[in-house]
Design a protein around this motif. Structure first.
Motif, short mmCIF file in Angstrom:
data_model
loop_
_atom_site.label_atom_id
_atom_site.label_comp_id
_atom_site.label_asym_id
_atom_site.label_seq_id
_atom_site.Cartn_x
_atom_site.Cartn_y
_atom_site.Cartn_z
N GLY A 153 0.92 -1.18 -0.14
CA GLY A 153 -0.03 -0.06 0.09
C GLY A 153 0.75 1.31 -0.04
N ASN A 154 0.27 2.51 0.07
CA ASN A 154 1.01 3.74 -0.09
C ASN A 154 1.83 3.62 0.96
N GLN A 155 3.03 3.99 0.88
CA GLN A 155 4.09 4.14 2.03
C GLN A 155 4.45 5.49 2.48
N ASP A 156 4.01 6.70 1.60
CA ASP A 156 4.23 7.90 1.91
C ASP A 156 3.60 8.45 3.23
N VAL A 157 4.59 9.29 3.92
CA VAL A 157 4.12 10.23 4.96
C VAL A 157 3.38 11.39 4.58
N LEU A 158 2.20 11.58 5.31
CA LEU A 158 1.24 12.82 4.80
C LEU A 158 2.09 14.06 5.33
N ILE A 159 2.25 15.02 4.23
CA ILE A 159 2.81 16.36 4.54
C ILE A 159 1.63 17.41 4.52
N ILE A 160 1.36 18.10 5.59
CA ILE A 160 0.66 19.20 5.84
C ILE A 160 1.28 20.61 6.07
N LEU A 161 0.91 21.37 5.01
CA LEU A 161 1.85 22.48 4.83
C LEU A 161 0.82 23.82 5.20
N ASP A 162 1.04 24.53 6.23
CA ASP A 162 0.00 25.58 6.55
C ASP A 162 -1.50 25.05 6.88
N GLY A 163 -1.29 23.78 7.25
CA GLY A 163 -3.09 23.46 7.18
C GLY A 163 -3.58 22.72 6.09
N ILE A 164 -2.70 22.46 4.74
CA ILE A 164 -3.23 22.12 3.74
C ILE A 164 -2.46 20.77 3.13
N GLN A 165 -2.76 19.82 2.74
CA GLN A 165 -2.26 18.62 2.24
C GLN A 165 -1.35 19.04 1.03
N TYR A 166 -0.03 19.03 1.30
CA TYR A 166 0.97 19.14 0.23
C TYR A 166 1.60 17.99 -0.62
N ASN A 167 1.21 17.91 -1.88
CA ASN A 167 1.74 16.78 -2.72
C ASN A 167 2.78 17.35 -3.59
N GLY A 168 3.30 18.48 -3.32
CA GLY A 168 4.57 18.84 -4.16
C GLY A 168 5.62 18.24 -3.62
N SER A 169 6.84 18.51 -4.36
CA SER A 169 8.41 18.08 -3.78
C SER A 169 8.69 18.96 -2.61
N LEU A 170 9.14 18.36 -1.43
CA LEU A 170 9.68 19.29 -0.48
C LEU A 170 10.57 20.14 -1.13
N SER A 171 11.53 19.72 -2.09
CA SER A 171 12.57 20.64 -2.57
C SER A 171 12.20 21.82 -3.16
N SER A 172 10.92 21.98 -3.23
CA SER A 172 10.28 23.26 -3.59
C SER A 172 10.30 24.48 -2.43
N ILE A 173 10.54 23.78 -1.43
CA ILE A 173 10.15 24.92 0.04
C ILE A 173 11.44 25.35 0.34
N ASN A 174 11.34 26.63 0.49
CA ASN A 174 12.61 27.45 1.26
C ASN A 174 12.65 26.99 2.54
N PRO A 175 13.89 26.24 3.25
CA PRO A 175 13.72 26.16 4.48
C PRO A 175 13.96 27.31 5.32
N ASP A 176 14.47 28.42 4.92
CA ASP A 176 14.09 29.39 5.74
C ASP A 176 12.80 30.08 5.98
N ASP A 177 11.80 29.61 5.19
CA ASP A 177 10.65 30.13 5.60
C ASP A 177 9.91 29.14 6.51
N ILE A 178 10.39 28.30 7.05
CA ILE A 178 9.67 27.22 8.05
C ILE A 178 9.80 27.74 9.34
N LYS A 179 8.81 27.87 10.04
CA LYS A 179 8.75 28.23 11.66
C LYS A 179 8.80 27.20 12.51
N SER A 180 8.15 25.89 12.25
CA SER A 180 8.07 24.80 13.09
C SER A 180 7.77 23.62 12.27
N VAL A 181 8.18 22.24 12.76
CA VAL A 181 7.73 21.24 12.23
C VAL A 181 7.41 20.22 13.53
#
Length: 976
Positions: A153-181
Motif C-alpha cells: 500500500g501507500n508508504q508515503d508520510v502525509l505532509i501538511i503545509l500550513d494546514g493544507i495537504q501538500y503533494n509537491g516536492s519538498l525541494s520546492s520549499i525554502n527551509p528559511d521560511d519554516i517556523k516549526s515542524v
C-alpha cells in the motif's frame, strides 16, 4: 507632557538570569527594541509613556516610564504560556494537554546547516522519524515514521503545509521560511487525517509577521563546498595493468599456486585493439573520473521582511539557492517567493493568505559514476580531431561524456496558496469558524535531444505535465472553560480534488538536429502519448478534548473518509480513536515535589487508514501486438485485460496502541518522553498473482495481517546553565520491528505449512524486509577438494542447507537477516558561551545481529566486458595472491553466485555549527539590529565497516551509486 528620553536597563527572569531576545515596545507606537545577549536594552521613549515588555513563556508587563532613564525588569513565568505549543492538526494545543505521541523538531540547532531541502535538518533529530541521505543536487530524502505498516500500500508520510495537504516536492520549499515542524506518530494524534495517516503526519508551519512589530529586514547568505564523504576512485593506469594480470592469473602467473608472475606473459592477449599500439599497451593514462567530477558547492541568499500593526501582520521572503553536485551537470537552482499576510477585518474576523511560488531549474545531463568508473584509463574520450568518440571500447559501453553535447531542459514550477477566513462569534464566546481554501499547482517540463542516441541517428523529445488540486476545509471549534472543566470540540467537513495531465512527443532518426527538441516534425520516426487523471476525496471529522482539574485529559476522534479510487462497494470508511492522559504531577502528593516538576502518563488506541491507487479496483488494460493481417503483413495493436476488477476492494486499516510518559525533573533541568507502541494492519492491499491461463496475471485484493511495534525515547538535559555558559544535551533513541502475521488469509495451510509468498519474498513471522537468499561461507580456494560442479576457485562457497541434492532454489535458501535497523540514536550537544554558540550532532544507525544488512558483493566473472572494464580502486578481490579477498573473481559465472551481506551500522558526525553573535555596540555602529556569522560542517566523519559510498544508502563499491557529500559552510545572518 513628558520629554523624549533614552530608557535602558536589563531584563531578567525570576532567578536573575538575563533574557536575550525579549521585546520592548513603546505602547501605542511602532518604536521597539530587543534585548541583547546580556538582556540589556535601550529605547527612545516619552517620559510619560508606557513600555510593554514581552517574551515567550513569560507574562507580558506594562511599565510606566515616569521619566525614569533606567528601568530593570524581572519577568515572571506564565504557566499558560510557558508550556510549549504544538500543532496537532486543525488546531494547536499546549504540550501539556496532548494525549497522543507528538514531537516538535529542533530547527534552531540546524538552521545554519547546509541543507537545501527542508527535511534534511530533521535527520536523526526526532525519535521515530526516519530521514534518509541525499546524494544528488536538490533531491528529497526518503521519509518514514515508525517504520513500515503496509506491504504494497501507500508508504508515503502525509505532509501538511500550513494546514493544507501538500503533494509537491519538498525541494520546492525554502527551509528559511519554516517556523516549526511537528510530527504526529500514533493513531490518536494522526486520527484527524484518517484514511491518509497510517504512515504518520508531518505538519509544517511557515513563518509570519507579528502584530505591533516594527518592520524588520533580515538577510542571510552562505557558501558551502561539497566533496564525497568517502574518497573512492577508479584504478589508475598502473593499478589497472596490475588488475589485468591478476584476473588473468592462469596465464599471467606460474602454476601450480599462481603467485609468481610469468616473465613470458603477453598482457595484450585478449584485450581490445583500441588499447594496443605496435604490440604494446598504449601509454595513455586518462583520468575519466577526474574529468567527470568536481568539487560541489551550494550558494544561498535569502531575504525577508516582517512586521505588523495592531490589525495586520505580514511576511515577504525571497530566496535563491544554487547547488552544483559532485558529478558534472548535476545542478539544482531554486528561486522562491513567499507572501504571508493576515488582517483583522473586525475584532472578531480575521482573513489572510499563506502563499509561495517556487521555480526549480535542474537543466543538465550528467554522466553516471558507474560509466566513469568502468572506462579504462588506457582510452581517451576524444579522437585526434577533438570529437567525442561515441563508443571508445567498441562495445555497448558508451562514452560517459556524451552528456556534454546534448540538450537537457528540466523545469518545475510550484505554486501554493491557502486563503483563510476565521470568525470568532461575538454572540457566543469560545465558538469560532475557519474556512481554508488551499490550492497546489505545478508544471513540469522535461525536454531533451541527443545526436548520439538511437544508434547515432539522433533523438529528441518533450514531456509536459500539469498537476493541480484544491482543498476546502470548514472547521468549527468551540472552547469553553467552566470551573475545573475545560472543553474543546472541533468539527471538520472538507473535500479535496486532484487532477493531472501529461503530453509527450518523441522523435528519432534525424537528418539534422540543429533545432533539437524544437522541431520534432523532421524526425523520421515519431511517437506521441498523453495521460490524465482525476480523483476526489471528502471527509468529516469530530474531535473532543476534555480536561478536568488540570489532571485528567480525554481525547476522542472519529473521522469518515470517502475516496473515488476505492471499489464500488467500499467508497467510504470510518476511523475512530480515543486517548487518555493523567497529569500525575498535578496530584496533591506531587504538587510540591522538589524533584518532579512534570509527570504525565498517556495512552491512546485507534484506527487509521491507507488508500489504494486510483484504478486498482478496476480491470486494467495494456496495449500489445495482437494481429497480423496476411502473411508478412503489418502488425496491428490490440488491448488486453491484465488484471481483474474487484468491486469489494476495501481500505487498509491500521489499529494502533500507544502508551507514553512525559516528564520534567530537577526544576525541569531534565525533560523527556518515552513512548511504546504496537500497530496491527489488517486487509493489506496486495496484488495477488494468479495463473495466466485464466487470461489474467493478477488481482488487487485485501489479504494478510502485519504487526509493527517499537519504543522511542527523547531526553533533554540542561547540564550547565548560568549567565555566561550553557550546555544542553539532547538524546534520542528509537527501535522499530515489523512482522508479517498472515498473508493469504491463514497462518498455515491444511498441510500445516506456513502460507508464505516466497516469490514475493514474504514470510509469516518475519519482517517485510527479510533477506531470503543463499548463505555463503567464504570463497573456494585453489587446490580445494570436493568443489561441486558449476563452481571453482574464486567463486562463493554456497552452504548446502538440506544436504540432499546440491544447491537448489527450493531447498537451500534461508532467511539471512533483514535490512531493518536494530535501533537508531542521536546525540546533540549545544554549548553557549557569551556570544559564541556551538552545536555538535552525532547520529547512528545500528544493526546488531543479522539486521541492517546490505548486499555488498563486488563479484567479477571474466568475460569480454569485465576483462576490459576498469573498477574502483581498493576492492578486496580474491586472487591466488590474495586468498583472503572477500569479493569473488572467477573464469566463469557459477550456477549460483551467492550474495555477500554486510552490516551497514555506522556512527556519523553529522552536523557541527559554530556561530558568533556580535555585541550590541558593534551592531549599532553598523546601523543593524542583529549580526552573526557562522561556520558549519555536515557529514564530517563516518565510522563504519561498510565498503562502498555510504552505509546509509547501501551502495557497494562496484555497483555505481553516488556518494554522500561532506560540506563546509561559511555564512552571515543580519537584520535591520
Amino acid at each position: 507632557m513628558g520629554q523624549n528620553i533614552t530608557v535602558s536597563g536589563k531584563v531578567t527572569d525570576a532567578n536573575g538570569q538575563s533574557i536575550p531576545g525579549a521585546t520592548i515596545i513603546v505602547k501605542g507606537t511602532a518604536t521597539g527594541a530587543v534585548t541583547d545577549f546580556d538582556g540589556v536594552y535601550n529605547i527612545q521613549a516619552n517620559g510619560s509613556s508606557t513600555i510593554v515588555v514581552s517574551y515567550i513563556g513569560f507574562e507580558t508587563l506594562e511599565i510606566p516610564v515616569n521619566n525614569q532613564k533606567t528601568i530593570n525588569i524581572q519577568l515572571k513565568e506564565d504557566i499558560s504560556l510557558l508550556d510549549e505549543v504544538v500543532v496537532v492538526g486543525y488546531g494547536t494545543q499546549k504540550k501539556s494537554d496532548v494525549t497522543g505521541s507528538v514531537s516538535s523538531a529542533n530547527l534552531e540547532a540546524f538552521k545554519d546547516s547546509p541543507n537545501t531541502n527542508a527535511v534534511q535538518a530533521l535527520q536523526g533529530t526526532v525519535p521515530g522519524l526516519n530521514i534518509g541521505q541525499v546524494n544528488s543536487a536538490g533531491s528529497t530524502p526518503s521519509i518514514s515514521i515508525r517504520g513500515q505498516v503496509s506491504i504494497s500500500g501507500n508508504q508515503d508520510v502525509l505532509i501538511i503545509l500550513d494546514g493544507i495537504q501538500y503533494n509537491g516536492s519538498l525541494s520546492s520549499i525554502n527551509p528559511d521560511d519554516i517556523k516549526s515542524v511537528d510530527v504526529l506518530k500514533d493513531a490518536s494524534s494522526t486520527a484527524v487525517y484518517g484514511a491518509q495517516a497510517a504512515n504518520g503526519v508531518i505538519l509544517i508551519t511557515t513563518k509570519s509577521g507579528k502584530r505591533n512589530q516594527t518592520p524588520k529586514i533580515s538577510f542571510s547568505s552562505s557558501y558551502t563546498t561539497q566533496t564525497p564523504s568517502e574518497d573512492l576512485r577508479p584504478m589508475n593506469r598502473n593499478e589497472y595493468i596490475d588488475h589485468i594480470r591478476r584476473i588473468n592469473y592462469q596465464d599471467a602467473y606460474l602454476a601450480p599456486d599462481y603467485t609468481t608472475l610469468d616473465p613470458n606473459y603477453d598482457i595484450t592477449t585478449g584485450l581490445i585493439d583500441q588499447i594496443i599500439s605496435d604490440g604494446n599497451l598504449v601509454d595513455t593514462d586518462f583520468d575519466w573520473w577526474g574529468e567527470g567530477t568536481k568539487q560541489g558547492n551550494i550558494k544561498e541568499n535569502r531575504v525577508s521582511a516582517t512586521g505588523g500593526s495592531e490589525k495586520v501582520s505580514y511576511l515577504l521572503s525571497l530566496g535563491l539557492t544554487e547547488q552544483e553536485g559532485y558529478i558534472i551537470n548535476d545542478k539544482f537552482k531554486r528561486k522562491s517567493i513567499r507572501i504571508n499576510v493576515d488582517t483583522d477585518v473586525k475584532d472578531w474576523w480575521t482573513v489572510g493568505v499563506q502563499s509561495f511560488g517556487s521555480f526549480v531549474n535542474k537543466d543538465g545531463d550528467e554522466p553516471s559514476l558507474y560509466s566513469l568508473a568502468i572506462a579504462p584509463p588506457l582510452l581517451e574520450p576524444y579522437d585526434e580531431e577533438g570529437n567525442l568518440i561515441a563508443n571508445p571500447t567498441g562495445t555497448l559501453d558508451s562514452n560517459p561524456f556524451l552528456t556534454y553535447d546534448v540538450q537537457d531542459y528540466e523545469r518545475h514550477d510550484y505554486l501554493f496558496a491557502n486563503v483563510f477566513s476565521e470568525i470568532k462569534f461575538p454572540f457566543l464566546p469560545g465558538l469560532s469558524y475557519r474556512v481554508n481554501f488551499g490550492n497546489n499547482y505545478r508544471i513540469s517540463k522535461t525536454y531533451g535531444s541527443s545526436k548520439y542516441s538511437a544508434s547515432n541517428t539522433g533523438d529528441a523529445g518533450k514531456n509536459v505535465n500539469f498537476y493541480k488540486d484544491y482543498t476546502l476545509d470548514n472547521i468549527l471549534t468551540y472552547k469553553r472553560t467552566f470551573g475545573k472543566h475545560n472543553l474543546t470540540a472541533t468539527y471538520l467537513y472538507g473535500a479535496m480534488e486532484r487532477e493531472g495531465e501529461g503530453t509527450s512527443a518523441y522523435a528519432k532518426d534525424f537528418d539534422r538536429l540543429g533545432l533539437g527538441y524544437n522541431n520534432l516534425g523532421i524526425g523520421g520516426i515519431q511517437e506521441t502519448g498523453s495521460s490524465a487523471f482525476k480523483d476526489q476525496l471528502n471527509y468529516q471529522m469530530f474531535r473532543v478534548n476534555y480536561k478536568f482539574d488540570e489532571k485528567y485529559i480525554l481525547t476522542g476522534t472519529i473521522r469518515k473518509d470517502g475516496y473515488s479510487g476505492f471499489a464500488e462497494n467500499n467508497k467510504t470508511a470510518y476511523f475512530p480513536t480515543g486517548a487518555f492522559a493523567w497529569v500525575i504531577s498535578n496530584e496533591g502528593f506531587l504538587s510540591n515535589s522538589n524533584v518532579v516538576n512534570n509527570l504525565k502518563l498517556r495512552a491512546g488506541y485507534g484506527i487509521n487508514g491507507n488508500q489504494t491507487g486510483r484504478y486498482t479496483s478496476l480491470a486494467n488494460l495494456k496495449t500489445v501486438d495482437s494481429y497480423v493481417f496476411g502473411d508478412g503483413g503489418s502488425t496491428a495493436f490490440g488491448q488486453e485485460v491484465t488484471s481483474l476488477a474487484n468491486a469489494d476492494l476495501k481500505w487498509e486499516k491500521t489499529k494502533g496502541l500507544n502508551v507514553g510518559l512525559d516528564f520534567g525533573l530537577f526544576s525541569n533541568r531534565l525533560k523527556g518522553s518515552v513512548d511504546v507502541y504496537k500497530n496491527t494492519t489488517d486487509d493489506l492491499l496486495f496484488r495477488v498473482a494468479i495463473p495466466y491461463l485464466t487470461g489474467f496475471d493478477g488481482i488487487n485484493t485485501n489479504v494478510g495481517k502485519m504487526e509493527n511495534k517499537g519504543i522511542e525515547i527523547a531526553l533533554v538535559g540542561d547540564i550547565v546553565k548560568n549567565d555566561s555558559f550553557k550546555w544542553t544535551s539532547t538524546i534520542s533513541f528509537s527501535k522499530n520491528e515489523n512482522k508479517i502475521l498472515e498473508l493469504t488469509g491463514e497462518d498455515e495451510d491444511e498441510d500445516g505449512i506456513e502460507d508464505d509468498l516466497i516469490s514475493s519474498g514474504l514470510f509469516i513471522g518475519e519482517s517485510i524486509n527479510a533477506i531470503y537468499d543463499y548463505e555463503i561461507d567464504g570463497i573456494y580456494q585453489l587446490g580445494e577438494e570436493n568443489i561441486p560442479d558449476g563452481y571453482g576457485p574464486g567463486t562463493h562457497r554456497i552452504v548446502d542447507q538440506d544436504g540432499v541434492d546440491g544447491i537448489t532454489p527450493a531447498g537451500d535458501r534461508k532467511i539471512i537477516g533483514t535490512t531493518d535497523p536494530a535501533f537508531r540514536a542521536s546525540l546533540l550537544n549545544s554549548f553557549s558561551y557569551k556570544q559564541f554558540t556551538l552545536n555538535v550532532f552525532l547520529n547512528t544507525i545500528q544493526g546488531g545481529k543479522n539486521k541492517y544488512l546490505g548486499a555488498n558483493t563486488n563479484a567479477l566473472y571474466r568475460d569480454s566486458n569485465t576483462i576490459m572494464r576498469n573498477y574502483i580502486s581498493g576492492i578486496d578481490f580474491w586472487t591466488p595472491t590474495n586468498p583472503d579477498g572477500v569479493n569473488p573473481v572467477s573464469y566463469f559465472r557459477p550456477a549460483v553466485g551467492g550474495t555477500r551481506y554486510v552490516d551497514r551500522s555506522f556512527v556519523r558526525l553529522q552536523d557541527v555549527n559554530l556561530s558568533y553573535k556580535f555585541s550590541k555596540s558593534i551592531v549599532e555602529k553598523l546601523a543593524l539590529s542583529d549580526l552573526s556569522i557562522y561556520v558549519s560542517g555536515k557529514n564530517l566523519a563516518t565510522w563504519t565497516k561498510w565498503d562502498g559510498w555510504d552505509p546509509e544508502t547501501g551502495q557497494a563499491m562496484n555497483s555505481g551509486g553516488r556518494p554522500v557529500l561532506k560540506g563546509y559552510s561559511l555564512g552571515v545572518n543580519l537584520s535591520f
